[in-house]
Enzyme design. Structure first.
Site, PDB file in Angstrom:
ATOM      1  N   LEU A 143      52.469  35.675 -26.555  1.00  0.00           N
ATOM      2  CA  LEU A 143      51.425  34.653 -26.455  1.00  0.00           C
ATOM      3  C   LEU A 143      51.115  34.350 -24.990  1.00  0.00           C
ATOM      4  CD1 LEU A 143      52.683  31.709 -25.448  1.00  0.00           C
ATOM      5  CD2 LEU A 143      53.633  31.700 -27.732  1.00  0.00           C
ATOM      6  N   ALA A 144      49.911  33.848 -24.752  1.00  0.00           N
ATOM      7  CA  ALA A 144      49.536  33.392 -23.401  1.00  0.00           C
ATOM      8  C   ALA A 144      49.370  31.885 -23.448  1.00  0.00           C
ATOM      9  CB  ALA A 144      48.234  34.053 -22.973  1.00  0.00           C
ATOM     10  N   CYS A 256      56.571  34.187 -15.982  1.00  0.00           N
ATOM     11  CA  CYS A 256      57.020  35.526 -16.376  1.00  0.00           C
ATOM     12  C   CYS A 256      56.704  36.643 -15.404  1.00  0.00           C
ATOM     13  CB  CYS A 256      56.417  35.893 -17.729  1.00  0.00           C
ATOM     14  SG  CYS A 256      56.977  34.819 -19.032  1.00  0.00           S
TER      15      CYS A 256
END
Length: 464
Positions: A143-144, A256
């Site tokens: 997911l973003a 990330c």
């Protein structure tokens, strides 16, 4: 977990954490993170089949499947310092699972972890298993932030990696059945453990690489008079390349990209692949260069000094629609300006003053440790004021730096801002969100990343 609870009403989901304030916040009306659409999902299922609790051991003991999403920060000392992932929290979670389990469990890696972590975790679990059978799966999250709920409702793919044994295949099927409640079968990919672990690092490295590629081009565009938006549009029209992730900016951020690339570099080095490691290192080098270049451009444009000048910082989160500031380029830009003794006035619609002060006084990788292990009361940075309104931030400022692409920044009354600023008034658009021609008509001197330079900026070359 909230989306699993929503899509699978007959599965009981318990989210556990040892942090009492965090669980209290998840059980309150004000959730501890901002994410569009999350509130509704949580409030729909909470107390029905979605529970937030600090009773970690009881819920782990009762569970059939345990997702582990603990932090995997970059090591700051010892072997692999500055690159390798620190698996301290992962290991203690695994030992706790082994301690409290009374029945067979599927343990799912959700954190982004280095390749071969599953093997280490498997060893800890099997050596402490007291006859209980543990199966390890890798199920990295793609997911973003900012679009997380939609990404979870309609994922491009769900990736599940497991052992290629009868037990491993049974565990993969069990997790696949959970996702199959709402994800089409063809979008659920199953692989071996190492492929799943590496796919996550590789995906993030490829995404970050695209940003560094367009940012490298932005520097060349400024030097030659080309326009990076036009170049990116032309390039993105090639269906093999595609238009996404081609916006030039002050740099990428988020929890990330940098961490995962450093991790990838370390794994390459450990496996005797220095050329591959060097290749991926460049992605981070260009990102750092872009941030430095931006700060140098600001200082050089303003008569080579920002000492005691008020500079407005619009946006602190690493991208719009999230309050997340982890590794945000704003931190390095602000620190660079503070290093030249600027006075900063910061506005971001979703980030608190406490968080901004914490970020500006924290050491490089401290943010990735649980809150109670971070430095307690960070020294406040005196030259930084945090305000709740863009007009307040820009009042009497010499320059404005736009560092997050919040939609509201496109619709500000720039005439009003100009009238209340010191002259000459500068706008440094780190996200290419404003109409630079309109701003020049008002009277601003405008720097947009990768766009043809103002005559003023050409006269004051930024030294990098």
């Amino acid at each position: 977990m909230a989306v699993i609870a929503l899509k699978c009403p007959d599965i009981e989901v318990a989210v556990v954490d040892i942090s009492v304030p965090r669980i209290t916040a998840w059980n309150s009306d004000t959730l501890p993170i901002y994410e569009p659409g999350l509130d509704e999902v949580v409030k729909q299922r909470r107390g029905k089949n979605l529970f937030f609790s600090t009773d970690v051991e009881r819920h782990v003991c009762e569970a059939d499947i345990v997702f582990v999403s603990v932090n995997t920060p970059t090591k700051t000392r010892g072997l692999g310092a500055g690159k390798a992932a620190d698996l301290t929290y992962w290991e203690s979670a695994a030992r706790m699972i082994a301690d409290v389990s009374k029945s067979d469990k599927i343990v799912v890696e959700k954190s982004t972890v280095p390749v071969k972590t599953a093997e280490a975790i498997e060893k800890i679990l099997t050596h402490n298993s007291k006859g209980i059978n543990f199966q390890i799966l890798s199920n990295p999250e793609f997911l973003a932030e900012g679009t997380a709920i939609q990404d979870l409702f309609n994922p491009d793919r769900v990736l599940i990696g497991g052992r290629e044994t009868p037990g491993g295949e049974k565990a993969i099927k069990a997790l696949k059945d959970v996702y199959a409640n709402w994800v089409p079968e063809e979008n659920i990919i199953t692989t071996n453990l190492w492929s799943a672990e590496l796919s996550k690092l590789a995906a993030n490295a490829f995404l970050a690489q695209r940003i560094s590629s367009v940012n490298a081009m932005s520097a060349l565009c400024e030097a030659t008079g080309a326009n990076v938006s036009q170049v990116a549009y032309a390039v993105g029209k090639d269906t093999r390349i595609g238009p996404k992730f081609l916006n030039a900016s002050v740099g990428f951020g988020g929890s990330c990209f940098q961490k995962d690339i450093l991790n990838l570099v370390y794994i390459c080095e450990c496996n005797g692949l220095p050329e591959v490691a060097e290749y991926w290192k460049q992605v981070i080098k260009i990102n750092d260069y872009q941030k430095t270049r931006f700060v140098n451009r600001v200082v050089a444009s303003m008569f080579n000094t920002v000492s005691n000048k008020k500079i407005a910082i619009l946006g602190f989160a690493f991208k719009k629609d999230t309050g997340d500031t982890r590794e945000t380029p704003a931190i390095d830009v602000c620190k660079g300006l503070l290093g030249d003794k600027a006075m900063l006035s910061i506005y971001d619609p979703q980030v608190t003053e406490d968080q901004i002060q914490r970020d500006l006084s924290m050491k490089k990788f401290d943010w990735d440790h649980p809150l109670h292990l971070q430095p307690m009361s960070p020294t406040t940075v005196k030259q930084v004021g945090v305000v709740w309104d863009a007009y307040e931030a820009t009042k009497d400022a010499h320059g404005v730096c736009i560092l997050t692409e919040w939609d509201e920044f496109k619709n500000l009354d720039f005439q009003k801002i100009y009238d209340n600023m010191q002259k000459p008034a500068f706008v440094f658009d780190g996200r290419n969100v404003v109409d630079s021609e309109k701003l020049r008509e008002i009277g601003f001197i405008v720097y947009s990343i990768g766009k043809p330079l103002d005559a003023w900026l050409k006269d004051m070359p930024a030294l990098v």
